[in-house]
Design a protein around this motif. Sequence first.
Motif, PDB file in Angstrom:
ATOM      1  N   VAL A  48       0.823  -1.221   0.000  1.00 32.33           N
ATOM      2  CA  VAL A  48       0.000   0.000   0.000  1.00 32.33           C
ATOM      3  C   VAL A  48       0.856   1.271   0.000  1.00 32.33           C
ATOM      4  N   GLY A  49       2.183   1.102   0.076  1.00 29.28           N
ATOM      5  CA  GLY A  49       3.060   2.279   0.040  1.00 29.28           C
ATOM      6  C   GLY A  49       3.612   2.651   1.406  1.00 29.28           C
ATOM      7  N   LYS A  50       3.617   1.712   2.326  1.00 31.88           N
ATOM      8  CA  LYS A  50       4.115   1.974   3.687  1.00 31.88           C
ATOM      9  C   LYS A  50       5.585   2.390   3.670  1.00 31.88           C
ATOM     10  N   SER A  51       6.410   1.631   2.922  1.00 25.94           N
ATOM     11  CA  SER A  51       7.849   1.966   2.890  1.00 25.94           C
ATOM     12  C   SER A  51       8.064   3.323   2.224  1.00 25.94           C
ATOM     13  N   SER A  52       7.276   3.616   1.179  1.00 23.80           N
ATOM     14  CA  SER A  52       7.435   4.912   0.503  1.00 23.80           C
ATOM     15  C   SER A  52       7.108   6.043   1.474  1.00 23.80           C
ATOM     16  N   ASP A  74      11.159  -4.698   7.893  1.00 22.35           N
ATOM     17  CA  ASP A  74      10.311  -5.532   7.041  1.00 22.35           C
ATOM     18  C   ASP A  74      11.187  -6.689   6.554  1.00 22.35           C
ATOM     19  N   ASN A 208      -3.010   6.190   0.894  1.00 25.43           N
ATOM     20  CA  ASN A 208      -2.076   6.315  -0.237  1.00 25.43           C
ATOM     21  C   ASN A 208      -2.750   5.802  -1.507  1.00 25.43           C
ATOM     22  N   ASP A 247       1.148   8.932  -8.191  1.00 19.43           N
ATOM     23  CA  ASP A 247       1.955   9.868  -8.956  1.00 19.43           C
ATOM     24  C   ASP A 247       3.099   9.084  -9.605  1.00 19.43           C
TER      25      ASP A 247
HETATM   26  N1  LIG Z   1       1.457   7.449  -4.241  1.00 20.73           N
HETATM   27  C1  LIG Z   1       2.099   6.627  -5.059  1.00 20.73           C
HETATM   28  N2  LIG Z   1       2.085   6.828  -6.375  1.00 20.73           N
HETATM   29  C2  LIG Z   1       2.700   5.980  -7.218  1.00 20.73           C
HETATM   30  N3  LIG Z   1       3.369   4.900  -6.834  1.00 20.73           N
HETATM   31  C3  LIG Z   1       3.438   4.643  -5.509  1.00 20.73           C
HETATM   32  C4  LIG Z   1       2.812   5.488  -4.555  1.00 20.73           C
HETATM   33  N4  LIG Z   1       3.064   4.969  -3.330  1.00 20.73           N
HETATM   34  C5  LIG Z   1       3.814   3.871  -3.510  1.00 20.73           C
HETATM   35  N5  LIG Z   1       4.038   3.652  -4.806  1.00 20.73           N
HETATM   36  C6  LIG Z   1       4.779   2.540  -5.421  1.00 20.73           C
HETATM   37  O1  LIG Z   1       4.109   1.345  -5.037  1.00 20.73           O
HETATM   38  C7  LIG Z   1       5.049   0.295  -4.833  1.00 20.73           C
HETATM   39  C8  LIG Z   1       4.856  -0.287  -3.444  1.00 20.73           C
HETATM   40  O2  LIG Z   1       5.208   0.705  -2.502  1.00 20.73           O
HETATM   41  P1  LIG Z   1       5.955   0.377  -1.134  1.00 20.73           P
HETATM   42  O3  LIG Z   1       7.095  -0.555  -1.350  1.00 20.73           O
HETATM   43  O4  LIG Z   1       6.211   1.666  -0.482  1.00 20.73           O
HETATM   44  O5  LIG Z   1       4.770  -0.411  -0.411  1.00 20.73           O
HETATM   45  P2  LIG Z   1       4.785  -1.226   0.946  1.00 20.73           P
HETATM   46  O6  LIG Z   1       3.439  -1.088   1.532  1.00 20.73           O
HETATM   47  O7  LIG Z   1       5.921  -0.847   1.787  1.00 20.73           O
HETATM   48  O8  LIG Z   1       5.003  -2.686   0.400  1.00 20.73           O
HETATM   49  P3  LIG Z   1       5.555  -3.963   1.214  1.00 20.73           P
HETATM   50  O9  LIG Z   1       4.581  -4.240   2.243  1.00 20.73           O
HETATM   51  O10 LIG Z   1       5.609  -5.001   0.145  1.00 20.73           O
HETATM   52  O11 LIG Z   1       6.881  -3.591   1.761  1.00 20.73           O
HETATM   53  C9  LIG Z   1       6.421   0.889  -5.064  1.00 20.73           C
HETATM   54  O12 LIG Z   1       6.816   0.620  -6.373  1.00 20.73           O
HETATM   55  C10 LIG Z   1       6.198   2.392  -4.914  1.00 20.73           C
HETATM   56  O13 LIG Z   1       7.112   3.167  -5.670  1.00 20.73           O
END
Ligand SMILES: Nc1ncnc2c1ncn2[C@@H]1O[C@H](COP(=O)(O)OP(=O)(O)OP(=O)(O)O)[C@@H](O)[C@H]1O
Length: 426
Positions: A48-52, A74, A208, A247
Amino acid sequence: MSDKACGSCSTASDCQSRSKEQEKNRKLAHSLSRIKHKVVVLSGKGGVGKSSVAANVAAELSLSGCRVGLVDVDVHGPSIPRLFGLEDSRPVTRDQKLVPAMWNGQLLVMSLGFLLQSKEDSVIWRGPVKMGLIRQFLEDVDWGDLDYLIVDCPPGTGDEPLSVVQLLGHEAHALIVTSPQDVAVDDVRRSVNFCRHTGNQVLGIVENMSGFVCPRCGEEAHIFSSGGGQKLAQEMQVPFLGGIPLDPDMVKAADEGMPFIARQAESPALSALQKILEPIKQLQGQKDFFQDQLSNLQASPSNTPDSVRPQNGAVKIAIPLAQGRLCQHFGHCELFALFSVNTEDKTILHQEQLTPPPHEPGVLPNWLAEKEAGLVIAGGMGSRAQDLLREKGIRIITGAPEGTAEEIVKSWLDGNLVTGQNACDH
Ligand SMILES: Nc1ncnc2c1ncn2[C@@H]1O[C@H](COP(=O)(O)OP(=O)(O)OP(=O)(O)O)[C@@H](O)[C@H]1O
């Protein structure tokens, strides 16, 4: 005192493992006490974008001048090194601690990704090993003094995030990231309940991938249903911190190994990230207020004789001197005054002045331990020296006032030593 030797006691091994455990807990508590604010980034499910969000929050705080640690626990999908272009970093060990990678001079990063041989390596973990690693990242990494520690947690509400939150304690704040689909929102409900159960405050919910702003016409389209995060925040009575739109530049930034927030000019996603940072930045003011209140307290408990345990009926106090008076820089003193005092009847039993060995990192704490010092009263002392002294079981008072060693010792014995700022807190 019993004359039975430890080795012959039937519970000797229990005692040893208990004291090892206590020592580990003490080390962890000490590392955490040097971190002003802890923010755990959680999500109910992966992707869902947690790391971002964690990476951008940490990057922005460091760019605004804070000293920040970012730890990626993680264990299944460590992605933080890639987001900062740090994939090739390998941690080194210094003084039995892991040294984190550095980004931008102010952000310290530690991730399991640094310990894997290659990006393709996958790791199969047993539960206790995972927990041990998470603990090690908090306890055995040389974080030093931090304004913030941002923790990128494994997704879900299972044992791993629970272990992180429990290790960090009640004062850690949670930031919950979701995406608009119903299933993610349901997972977030569990995350909020999880924090309620552990007693940690939820700073807010972030939605997100909330809509897509067309880069050509600027019109916002909702690919998934939107507003789920906001509805849920209302229902669960926690703040809603806003939605970050999808984005393409965010993906590009990740691919280029540069946090989006550090390279991006004005955009709806950037404004959204900045809004999320507001309550996190506000934590600083709150803590500073409490710290000011604390430093206004004139004689803190460690300034009183009953806080130091005597050895053979006496406490040995070491005071760094320059030209016969307290030296403001612990590491640069000419002499040490060493007092032996009786804390019961508040008398000085013996005093002498000793020339310390030449100044080199780590030398003085060893030397003072050999001299059996139980307490060092100093004006200014760096955090490294403080750590080493504490490791030797030596208590420390910094910020002692100008004066002769005898005046300082007498004030301490009387319980009215007034301390100020540590004059050398680097
Ligand atoms: N707002 C956004 N717009 C576009 N792409 C995004 C956005 N947020 C995250 N992403 C993209 O989505 C993908 C997953 O994001 P991320 O790794 O941050 O998720 P996560 O929740 O940490 O995943 P995991 O649980 O697998 O570690 C990445 O490629 C990231 O660049």
